[in-house]
Every structure is written in structure tokens, then in C-alpha cells.
Scaffold this motif. Structure first.
Motif, PDB file in Angstrom:
ATOM      1  N   PHE A   1       0.616  -1.179   0.193  1.00 39.69           N
ATOM      2  CA  PHE A   1      -0.190   0.320  -0.542  1.00 39.69           C
ATOM      3  C   PHE A   1       0.853   1.578   0.225  1.00 39.69           C
ATOM      4  CE2 PHE A   1      -3.459  -3.382   1.382  1.00 39.69           C
ATOM      5  CZ  PHE A   1      -3.983  -2.810   0.666  1.00 39.69           C
ATOM      6  N   VAL A   2       0.247   2.354  -0.855  1.00 40.04           N
ATOM      7  CA  VAL A   2       0.709   3.831  -0.573  1.00 40.04           C
ATOM      8  C   VAL A   2       0.132   4.723   0.428  1.00 40.04           C
ATOM      9  CG1 VAL A   2       1.967   3.031  -2.882  1.00 40.04           C
ATOM     10  CG2 VAL A   2       0.314   4.121  -2.833  1.00 40.04           C
ATOM     11  N   ARG A   3      -1.291   4.381   0.557  1.00 43.72           N
ATOM     12  CA  ARG A   3      -2.173   5.144   1.262  1.00 43.72           C
ATOM     13  C   ARG A   3      -3.504   4.331   1.404  1.00 43.72           C
ATOM     14  NH1 ARG A   3      -6.252   6.698  -1.475  1.00 43.72           N
ATOM     15  NH2 ARG A   3      -6.175   7.721  -4.046  1.00 43.72           N
ATOM     16  N   GLU A   4      -4.063   5.194   2.661  1.00 49.04           N
ATOM     17  CA  GLU A   4      -5.364   4.002   2.945  1.00 49.04           C
ATOM     18  C   GLU A   4      -6.197   4.425   1.596  1.00 49.04           C
ATOM     19  OE1 GLU A   4      -7.208   6.288   6.099  1.00 49.04           O
ATOM     20  OE2 GLU A   4      -8.385   4.803   6.712  1.00 49.04           O
ATOM     21  N   PRO A   5      -7.427   3.165   1.866  1.00 54.74           N
ATOM     22  CA  PRO A   5      -7.727   3.205   0.453  1.00 54.74           C
ATOM     23  C   PRO A   5      -9.105   4.036   1.085  1.00 54.74           C
ATOM     24  CG  PRO A   5      -6.921   0.923   0.907  1.00 54.74           C
ATOM     25  CD  PRO A   5      -6.787   2.070   2.320  1.00 54.74           C
ATOM     26  N   GLU A   6      -9.014   4.858  -0.277  1.00 52.89           N
ATOM     27  CA  GLU A   6     -10.643   5.217   0.314  1.00 52.89           C
ATOM     28  C   GLU A   6     -12.206   4.618  -0.638  1.00 52.89           C
ATOM     29  OE1 GLU A   6      -9.709   8.971  -1.811  1.00 52.89           O
ATOM     30  OE2 GLU A   6      -7.841   9.329  -0.634  1.00 52.89           O
ATOM     31  N   GLY A   7     -11.887   3.766  -1.096  1.00 50.64           N
ATOM     32  CA  GLY A   7     -13.390   2.402  -1.453  1.00 50.64           C
ATOM     33  C   GLY A   7     -12.835   1.737  -1.499  1.00 50.64           C
ATOM     34  N   ILE A   8     -14.013   0.620  -1.988  1.00 52.12           N
ATOM     35  CA  ILE A   8     -14.401  -0.585  -1.570  1.00 52.12           C
ATOM     36  C   ILE A   8     -12.648  -1.318  -3.629  1.00 52.12           C
ATOM     37  CG2 ILE A   8     -16.103  -1.257  -2.951  1.00 52.12           C
ATOM     38  CD1 ILE A   8     -15.383  -4.090  -1.677  1.00 52.12           C
ATOM     39  N   ASP A   9     -12.936  -0.341  -4.153  1.00 48.36           N
ATOM     40  CA  ASP A   9     -11.685  -0.566  -5.512  1.00 48.36           C
ATOM     41  C   ASP A   9     -10.838  -0.055  -5.933  1.00 48.36           C
ATOM     42  OD1 ASP A   9     -13.625   1.497  -5.873  1.00 48.36           O
ATOM     43  OD2 ASP A   9     -14.845   0.039  -7.882  1.00 48.36           O
ATOM     44  N   ASP A  10      -9.531   0.943  -4.756  1.00 50.88           N
ATOM     45  CA  ASP A  10      -9.469   2.684  -4.855  1.00 50.88           C
ATOM     46  C   ASP A  10      -7.986   1.758  -5.237  1.00 50.88           C
ATOM     47  OD1 ASP A  10      -7.511   4.251  -5.050  1.00 50.88           O
ATOM     48  OD2 ASP A  10      -8.465   4.605  -2.171  1.00 50.88           O
ATOM     49  N   GLY A  11      -7.617   1.793  -6.310  1.00 51.72           N
ATOM     50  CA  GLY A  11      -6.697   0.857  -7.453  1.00 51.72           C
ATOM     51  C   GLY A  11      -5.811   2.084  -6.620  1.00 51.72           C
ATOM     52  N   ASP A  12      -5.917   3.277  -6.672  1.00 46.54           N
ATOM     53  CA  ASP A  12      -4.204   4.663  -6.549  1.00 46.54           C
ATOM     54  C   ASP A  12      -4.035   4.261  -4.772  1.00 46.54           C
ATOM     55  OD1 ASP A  12      -4.504   5.064  -8.621  1.00 46.54           O
ATOM     56  OD2 ASP A  12      -5.890   6.480  -8.513  1.00 46.54           O
TER      57      ASP A  12
END
Ligand code: GUN
Ligand code: ZN
Length: 447
Positions: free
Chosen positions: A13-24
Motif C-alpha cells: 500500500f501507498v496510502r489509505e484506501p478510500e473505497g472498495i476498489d481504490d486502485g491508486d
């Protein structure tokens, strides 16, 4: 040391996911590799690119089709409670008095402390956990045993002697002066030695007098780079008792605030029954509330309200809390976290779960430069996961369609059987131990 190239399906991971499919929020390489040099990550990316960076004589371990991730991080557990997991039928105060304060007395014996410390570290490794924040017993010998076992395995571990000078059996009580002196000596001996870090550990307000809290304040002021760990607002009876012992405090959180114990390096176990005011104090001071789902269910303590923490801007992490927690596995812990949040109509996406066990917990410890992700320069603490380790998982995986779905299957159905290998500062530790264990068993059989 020669380079090591670990090949597999690399996820970090590079940052906290913002949703179920946050590919960034993450990097994923289907045919990826991590290059390890001198215990650190020297390269990460697609296999064909990383392989070009490897030096002469590189060894290659091919883990395909397994996932390669940063090692898991556990932000709260008790090493002297390793043999007390699954103690029946009581809520917090009764459980402590009936089982835990009996069990922890055994750690006066250095041999016992050393035996359990070794098994404790191996259990963490078996479950893919490469770093943890642990309470030791009141005995300084237990801290020596803890850090010695960690050092033998080169693990980045944080721990400290619990200080408690009341409401515990005589054999487990120190005094404000002894708690201070022993903590100071242990900080001098261990904090910053290799990968060891110290956590100043007044157990909780109930077992420390105001005099001991004053000593804790002094320790924290004198050692601002040490961690602080304690328990806060786990159980209704505990809260009533703690606040009755500190009548000047506005609430439970205010007890710790008054003694200068809240800051960005403070880890507060449980934080279940806090008011908005208390959570706002945590937000202002940067203290971390530690969500311990299996423990909170096992002791019937209550449900951690993650969304209220986020809304009020407070930090949180996740942990097993062994031995009130019922498993060393962070996968099983996140399975229960999902359910605890679900009961409150809160969602925990699989990406968020895997973020929390790795980079999220590293950030809670302010150690994200070193652990929790596989960036160049990070410590090479790595876990390799098999999403088909059990037959029911293999069957379920036949119809899985995405990485997120695979992660959710791992979290919902997985345990230590999914942990194929664990690298600690670049050294393979899980299979080595299993081979060594089998060899020892054979020798014993033959003798
Ligand atoms: N509060 C004070 N000590 C403990 C402990 O050992 N476990 C848990 N779950 N809560 C505590
Ligand atoms: Zn605890």
C-alpha cells in the motif's frame, strides 16, 4: 550477504484506501519481485525489471502464485498471556483477577520467561506478524527475555515492563520508585538497541496510584522518543472503578491527560466506551486508539466505533490483544473486525483491512519509513500468503474474480496455514523453523 530475489504476486500500500476498489492506494505486480540486500528492500516492481538490478550470485525464491506483502504488525498484545488464551467465562476485571494475575506471576522465573518469549516470537512469525507492541509482566526479567528472543530473530519489537502498584497480588506489585528505576534501566539497556524500541507501560489507571502516574509522567518527559501504552475504556465496571479512583478527573481519558501521558507515541488499548469529548482529546493529542476485535468480543467488552474515531479526527490501529484476544493471526483478527463494524452498519473493505495490518499500523507507530510497506529502503519484513491453503479456500478461490475478492477470502477463511513464508529483515524464518523443529523432534525420538 548475497542479494535475494523474492518472486511472487507483490502487493504493497501507498496510502489509505478510500473505497472498495481504490486502485491508486496500492501497487500490485502480478509477476512481481522484491530484491533484498543487507536486510533491506533494494528494489520492487515487475519481476523482469527488478531481476536486472540483482547482483552476481543472487538467490531467487519463486513464490508464485502466492501473494507477497509487507509483514503484518500487531499494535497491542501481552506476551505473558500466551498460555492463558481461552480462559473461560469472565468479563475484564474477573478475568484479570482469576486468570491473568495468576499466570503473570510465573514470569518471575527467568527460565519460564525465556521459554514463553521464544514461543511467542515463533507464534507471531508463524502467523505472518513481523513486528508487535507487547506488554511484558511487572518483572524486569520478562522484558530481558522478550527483547532477547526478538533480537535472536532480528525482529523489530516494541515492549515494556508493566508498572502496577495497587489492586494486584503482592507478587505482581512494584512501587512508584521501583517502577521508575526498573523502567529507566530497561530503557537504557534496550531502547534503540538493534531493532528494539521501549514502551513505557503503566498497565491502567486501576493498577497505578497517583504517585505511580506521576513517575510515569516523569519517564515520558525524560524519554519522549519511547512509546507509551496503557488501557482505556474497555469495560463499564472498569470505567466506573477507574474514575472513582481519580475523582478530580473529568472522565477516564482525563486521568491519562492530567499525567501528560497522551501524545503521538501513545497507544490506548480498546477505547470502546468513550464520549465524543474523550475522542476529541485523543484527536488533539495524536494518541492512538487500538481496536482489538477478538478480545472485545471474547470478554464481552463492546464494539469499537471506528467511524466516530474517523469523524472526530482521531487515530486508530488494530491488534490481537492476546491473551484476551483469541488468536495470534491478524487475518482472523480482521475477520472479527469486519463483523464488529458490520454490527454497527460500518463497512470494512478488504483493501482497508490489508492496509490496516500493514501500512496503517506502521503509521500508527510512526514507523512507516521502515516497516509496513515494501518501498526501496524499507526493512525487508515480508509475508507470503497462499489464498488456497485450505480445501474450502481452494474451492472458493475457483470463482474469485478480483484481487479484492481474494483478499477478502484470505481474511474471512484464512489463518496461519495461509502463511507460506515469513522474511524478517530479509531472512526466511517460517520454513526454517519448521524444518529445524522437525529435525529436533527426530533427534529426541532417537535419543
Ligand atoms: N486492562 C488491564 N490489563 C489488561 C489486560 O491484560 N488485558 C485486557 N484485555 N485489558 C486489560
Ligand atoms: Zn491489553
Amino acid at each position: 550477504m548475497n542479494d535475494l530475489l523474492i518472486r511472487g504476486r507483490v502487493l504493497t500500500f501507498v496510502r489509505e484506501p478510500e473505497g472498495i476498489d481504490d486502485g491508486d492506494s496500492y501497487c500490485f505486480y502480478e509477476d512481481g519481485a522484491v530484491l533484498v540486500r543487507n536486510g533491506k528492500v533494494a528494489g520492487v516492481g515487475p519481476y523482469r525489471d527488478v531481476a536486472l538490478q540483482a547482483g552476481q550470485g543472487v538467490s531467487i525464491t519463486d513464490h508464485r502464485p502466492h501473494l507477497v506483502l509487507p509483514g503484518f504488525i500487531d499494535t497491542h498484545l501481552h506476551f505473558p498471556q500466551t498460555q492463558a488464551i481461552g480462559s473461560y467465562g469472565a468479563q475484564l476485571m474477573e478475568w484479570l483477577n482469576t486468570y491473568i494475575f495468576v499466570e503473570e506471576q510465573k514470569f518471575e522465573a527467568p527460565d519460564h520467561a525465556a521459554f514463553i518469549a521464544g514461543r511467542f516470537m515463533d507464534e507471531l512469525i508463524s502467523n505472518g506478524t513481523t513486528s508487535a507492541v507487547a506488554y511484558c509482566s511487572v518483572h524486569p526479567e520478562s522484558v530481558d527475555a522478550f527483547f532477547t528472543a526478538a533480537e535472536e530473530r532480528n525482529m523489530l519489537m516494541i515492549g515494556g515492563k508493566v508498572m502496577m502498584d495497587r489492586n494486584a497480588p503482592d507478587a505482581l506489585r512494584d512501587t512508584p520508585e521501583r517502577g521508575y528505576d526498573e523502567t529507566k534501566r530497561l530503557i537504557d539497556r534496550w531502547h534503540g538497541r538493534g531493532r528494539a524500541r521501549y514502551a513505557i507501560s503503566p498497565r491502567f489507571a486501576i493498577t497505578s496510584t497517583p504517585e505511580q502516574m506521576e513517575m510515569s509522567r516523569a519517564l515520558v518527559a525524560e524519554h519522549p522518543d519511547c512509546y507509551v501504552q496503557t488501557h482505556l475504556s474497555e469495560n463499564e465496571d472498569e470505567i466506573a472503578y477507574a474514575t472513582s479512583l481519580y475523582p478530580q478527573a473529568r472522565d477516564y481519558t482525563d486521568i491519562y491527560a492530567r499525567y501528560g501521558l497522551l501524545g503521538r507515541k501513545t497507544l490506548l488499548g480498546h477505547c470502546i466506551h468513550l464520549s465524543d469529548r474523550e475522542i476529541s482529546v485523543l484527536a488533539e493529542t495524536g494518541a492512538v486508539g487500538v481496536f482489538c476485535p477478538t478480545s472485545n468480543l471474547f470478554l464481552g467488552s463492546g464494539l469499537f466505533d471506528r467511524d466516530r474515531f474517523s469523524r472526530l479526527g482521531a487515530r486508530h490501529s488494530v491488534a490481537t490483544d492476546v491473551g484476551a484476544g483469541t488468536s495470534f493471526s491478524m487475518l482472523e483478527t480482521m475477520d472479527e473486525a469486519y463483523k464488529v463494524l458490520h454490527l454497527q452498519c460500518q463497512r470494512l473493505s478488504p483493501l482497508s483491512s490489508f492496509y490496516m495490518m500493514t501500512l496503517g499500523n506502521a503509521r500508527a507507530l510512526e514507523l512507516e519509513q521502515r516497516i509496513g510497506s515494501l518501498h526501496v529502503g524499507a526493512d525487508a519484513d515480508i509475508v507470503v500468503l497462499d489464498s488456497r491453503a485450505k480445501s474450502a479456500m481452494e474451492l472458493r478461490m475457483q470463482v474469485a474474480r478480483s484481487l479484492a475478492e481474494e483478499l477478502f477470502i484470505l481474511q474471512t477463511m484464512g489463518d496461519d496455514r495461509c502463511v507460506v513464508e515469513v522474511y524478517v529483515a530479509g531472512r526466511a524464518m517460517k520454513r526454517r523453523r519448521e524444518t529445524f523443529g522437525a529435525h529436533m523432534a527426530k533427534e529426541l525420538e532417537m535419543s
